[in-house]
Write a protein that holds these residues in place. Structure first.
Motif, mmCIF file in Angstrom:
data_model
loop_
_atom_site.group_PDB
_atom_site.id
_atom_site.type_symbol
_atom_site.label_atom_id
_atom_site.label_comp_id
_atom_site.label_asym_id
_atom_site.label_seq_id
_atom_site.Cartn_x
_atom_site.Cartn_y
_atom_site.Cartn_z
ATOM 1 N N ARG A 2 8.606 0.707 26.286
ATOM 2 C CA ARG A 2 8.949 1.612 24.831
ATOM 3 C C ARG A 2 9.302 3.265 25.665
ATOM 4 O O ARG A 2 8.510 4.045 26.495
ATOM 5 C CB ARG A 2 6.829 1.877 24.735
ATOM 6 N N GLU A 41 1.857 5.513 25.812
ATOM 7 C CA GLU A 41 1.933 4.780 24.273
ATOM 8 C C GLU A 41 3.498 4.409 25.341
ATOM 9 O O GLU A 41 3.909 3.311 24.648
ATOM 10 C CB GLU A 41 1.870 4.270 22.827
ATOM 11 N N ILE A 42 3.652 5.838 25.673
ATOM 12 C CA ILE A 42 5.069 5.910 26.035
ATOM 13 C C ILE A 42 5.275 6.026 27.247
ATOM 14 O O ILE A 42 4.158 6.743 27.956
ATOM 15 C CB ILE A 42 5.167 7.000 24.827
ATOM 16 N N LEU A 236 12.087 6.028 19.146
ATOM 17 C CA LEU A 236 10.950 5.549 19.311
ATOM 18 C C LEU A 236 11.708 4.370 19.550
ATOM 19 O O LEU A 236 12.257 3.727 18.965
ATOM 20 C CB LEU A 236 9.788 5.204 18.990
ATOM 21 N N HIS A 237 12.243 4.051 20.910
ATOM 22 C CA HIS A 237 12.455 2.354 21.075
ATOM 23 C C HIS A 237 11.385 1.650 21.344
ATOM 24 O O HIS A 237 10.793 2.175 23.059
ATOM 25 C CB HIS A 237 13.640 2.836 22.465
ATOM 26 N N GLU A 238 11.410 -0.078 21.516
ATOM 27 C CA GLU A 238 10.606 -0.700 22.334
ATOM 28 C C GLU A 238 11.430 -1.967 22.800
ATOM 29 O O GLU A 238 12.563 -2.518 21.544
ATOM 30 C CB GLU A 238 9.526 -1.187 21.163
ATOM 31 N N TRP A 261 2.572 0.571 16.068
ATOM 32 C CA TRP A 261 1.767 -0.473 16.670
ATOM 33 C C TRP A 261 0.085 -0.597 16.666
ATOM 34 O O TRP A 261 -0.571 -0.478 17.525
ATOM 35 C CB TRP A 261 2.308 -0.752 18.343
#
Length: 263
Positions: A2, A41-42, A236-238, A261
């Motif tokens: 992420r 989370e990132i 935000l990129h996943e 998420w």
């Protein structure tokens, strides 16, 4: 993996305004607060240029103070409002002459970030040279075992907003051709347009992230550049299964916020 993306922060020295009405430090502070909330989370924060408004040392002093609370690694590419020398002095970037392009690669285990400097000192439009594009081709091809993401300031496409497209990217068509040769390129991420825009480029998706400072109106076709009342934002990129999913997070003043998420 992420990623968060901030771009076009246009940080000024204290008291300075962007578009004659916006304090750019406000939006970046909100973005930094959210990134601090996300924490682990990132994996990485991508900072895709125009981090300051005029490339002055005092502006970078303010920028450094604002970014200091971010717990994640920050990967930087320059924008047309940045100064390469100042960026090299402030961030973890390859050592070279101040006027050399800041092209570099970041390997993250499950992903390769190929960071391309599209800036031309003293100009607002962008350019990628044949030497840079040859380098890009080589760096993408060097690791086919993991997805690659190309990170740059000027997106390799036209936005349809003519007042901005006159400051587009020379060499975009050749870049698209190079990217099309590599099926493991998961995406191209940039900024510059002060709007969220996505477009197919070279068999993948190119994404322009909105600004943490101020957004442009989607005034397609001819007309003046005008600013909207849209809030500051980041992305935000996943990366999952070799594909990149991108979300825009608008930084309105709220009392609480939970990433989707975590629900």
């Amino acid at each position: 993996m992420r990623f968060a993306q901030i771009t076009d922060c246009h940080i000024t020295e204290p008291g300075g305004l962007v578009a004659d009405r916006v304090d750019p430090t406000d939006g970046l502070r909100r973005a930094v607060d959210r990134l601090a909330e996300l924490g682990s989370e990132i994996d990485v924060v991508l900072a895709t240029g125009d981090l300051t408004n005029d490339g002055r040392p005092g502006e970078y002093d303010v920028l450094e103070r604002l970014l200091a609370p971010i717990p994640q690694r920050i990967v930087v590419v320059p924008g047309n409002h940045d100064d390469r020398g100042e960026l090299r002095r402030r961030f973890d970037l390859p050592v070279a002459a101040d006027d050399d392009p800041i092209d570099h690669v970041v390997d993250l285990g499950d992903c390769r970030l190929v960071c391309l400097d599209t800036t031309v000192p003293g100009r607002n439009d962008g350019r990628v040279t044949i030497d840079q594009l040859t380098w890009l081709d080589t760096q993408i091809a060097e690791r086919i075992d993991v997805p690659a993401i190309v990170v740059q300031h000027h997106p390799p496409f036209a936005s349809g907003i003519e007042s901005m497209d006159q400051y587009g990217l020379d060499g975009a068509d050749i870049e698209a051709d190079i990217v099309s040769r590599h099926r493991h390129v998961a995406g191209i991420v940039g900024g510059h347009y002060h709007r969220p825009i996505a477009r197919a480029v070279g068999g993948t998706v190119a994404f322009a992230c909105p600004s943490t400072a101020v957004q442009l109106h989607a005034r397609l076709g001819d007309g003046p550049t005008t600013y909207a009342d849209d809030p500051p934002a980041f992305a935000l990129h996943e990366l999952t299964g070799g594909s990149l999913t991108s979300h825009v997070v608008q930084l309105r003043e709220t009392t609480s916020w939970v990433p989707s998420w975590a629900m």
